[in-house]
Design a protein around this motif. Sequence first.
Motif, PDB file in Angstrom:
ATOM      1  N   TRP A 179      12.292 -10.598 -27.690  1.00 44.47           N
ATOM      2  CA  TRP A 179      11.212  -9.647 -27.475  1.00 44.47           C
ATOM      3  C   TRP A 179       9.995 -10.179 -28.206  1.00 44.47           C
ATOM      4  CZ3 TRP A 179      11.758  -5.049 -24.744  1.00 44.47           C
ATOM      5  CH2 TRP A 179      10.681  -4.180 -24.771  1.00 44.47           C
ATOM      6  N   MET A 180       8.898 -10.406 -27.477  1.00 45.48           N
ATOM      7  CA  MET A 180       7.657 -10.876 -28.088  1.00 45.48           C
ATOM      8  C   MET A 180       6.545  -9.885 -27.781  1.00 45.48           C
ATOM      9  SD  MET A 180       7.854 -14.947 -27.250  1.00 45.48           S
ATOM     10  CE  MET A 180       6.610 -15.376 -28.440  1.00 45.48           C
ATOM     11  N   VAL A 181       5.714  -9.605 -28.781  1.00 40.08           N
ATOM     12  CA  VAL A 181       4.619  -8.664 -28.605  1.00 40.08           C
ATOM     13  C   VAL A 181       3.332  -9.439 -28.346  1.00 40.08           C
ATOM     14  CG1 VAL A 181       3.305  -6.798 -29.702  1.00 40.08           C
ATOM     15  CG2 VAL A 181       5.771  -6.951 -30.058  1.00 40.08           C
ATOM     16  N   LYS A 182       2.578  -8.962 -27.334  1.00 37.57           N
ATOM     17  CA  LYS A 182       1.290  -9.575 -26.991  1.00 37.57           C
ATOM     18  C   LYS A 182       0.264  -9.195 -28.060  1.00 37.57           C
ATOM     19  CE  LYS A 182       2.064  -8.958 -22.041  1.00 37.57           C
ATOM     20  NZ  LYS A 182       1.614  -8.241 -20.864  1.00 37.57           N
ATOM     21  N   PRO A 183      -0.738 -10.017 -28.315  1.00 35.06           N
ATOM     22  CA  PRO A 183      -0.986 -11.302 -27.675  1.00 35.06           C
ATOM     23  C   PRO A 183      -0.003 -12.361 -28.171  1.00 35.06           C
ATOM     24  CG  PRO A 183      -2.616 -10.941 -29.375  1.00 35.06           C
ATOM     25  CD  PRO A 183      -1.767  -9.694 -29.298  1.00 35.06           C
ATOM     26  N   VAL A 184       0.442 -13.181 -27.240  1.00 40.81           N
ATOM     27  CA  VAL A 184       1.431 -14.191 -27.550  1.00 40.81           C
ATOM     28  C   VAL A 184       0.801 -15.336 -28.337  1.00 40.81           C
ATOM     29  CG1 VAL A 184       1.151 -15.463 -25.398  1.00 40.81           C
ATOM     30  CG2 VAL A 184       3.315 -15.550 -26.586  1.00 40.81           C
ATOM     31  N   GLN A 185       1.543 -15.830 -29.322  1.00 38.61           N
ATOM     32  CA  GLN A 185       1.092 -16.991 -30.084  1.00 38.61           C
ATOM     33  C   GLN A 185       1.787 -18.206 -29.485  1.00 38.61           C
ATOM     34  OE1 GLN A 185       1.972 -16.120 -34.177  1.00 38.61           O
ATOM     35  NE2 GLN A 185       0.303 -14.651 -34.340  1.00 38.61           N
ATOM     36  N   PRO A 186       1.014 -19.172 -28.960  1.00 38.63           N
ATOM     37  CA  PRO A 186       1.604 -20.315 -28.254  1.00 38.63           C
ATOM     38  C   PRO A 186       2.700 -21.043 -29.031  1.00 38.63           C
ATOM     39  CG  PRO A 186      -0.767 -20.313 -27.989  1.00 38.63           C
ATOM     40  CD  PRO A 186      -0.441 -19.228 -28.980  1.00 38.63           C
ATOM     41  N   GLU A 187       2.524 -21.217 -30.347  1.00 37.46           N
ATOM     42  CA  GLU A 187       3.517 -21.947 -31.133  1.00 37.46           C
ATOM     43  C   GLU A 187       4.849 -21.207 -31.160  1.00 37.46           C
ATOM     44  OE1 GLU A 187       0.741 -20.451 -33.013  1.00 37.46           O
ATOM     45  OE2 GLU A 187      -0.490 -21.936 -32.026  1.00 37.46           O
ATOM     46  N   ILE A 188       4.789 -19.887 -31.323  1.00 36.58           N
ATOM     47  CA  ILE A 188       6.007 -19.080 -31.364  1.00 36.58           C
ATOM     48  C   ILE A 188       6.654 -19.051 -29.983  1.00 36.58           C
ATOM     49  CG2 ILE A 188       6.911 -16.742 -31.718  1.00 36.58           C
ATOM     50  CD1 ILE A 188       4.756 -16.430 -33.917  1.00 36.58           C
ATOM     51  N   LEU A 189       5.835 -18.941 -28.947  1.00 31.77           N
ATOM     52  CA  LEU A 189       6.339 -18.944 -27.573  1.00 31.77           C
ATOM     53  C   LEU A 189       7.104 -20.233 -27.288  1.00 31.77           C
ATOM     54  CD1 LEU A 189       6.354 -17.769 -24.623  1.00 31.77           C
ATOM     55  CD2 LEU A 189       4.294 -19.153 -24.282  1.00 31.77           C
TER      56      LEU A 189
END
Length: 123
Positions: A103-113
């Motif tokens: 589960w990821m909360v926006k805004p997405v951080q590219p490195e974590i994605l």
Amino acid sequence: MGIKIAIADDSTIVRQQVAYALAQVGYDVIEAADGQEAFERISATPNIKLLICDVNMPRMNGLELLAKLAGPTKSPPFPIVMLTTDGHPELIAQARGLGAKGWMVKPVQPEILVATVKKLTGT
């Protein structure tokens, strides 16, 4: 790399951001604007390794898509990460119960994605 990742989000900007971040590290990205389009594209595309899916979308929302992909076994054919502005524990529990792996909360951080995709696809 040639590894196929699907993204389902009704926000064009979010889809573009996710697709760009993943393409930069060599993933092939299949985009869909809602759950129904995502289901159709996934069904027509072999070897999808992961789905990044918004919760709130028209026609078919992310939880409905997750349930349809998981089927009666409640086991999706690949890892699914929910991507949303909503971090309510009930929604997270519902998604996990349907087989979501993250589960990821926006805004997405590219490195974590990218780190999450690499971890869940083993790449």
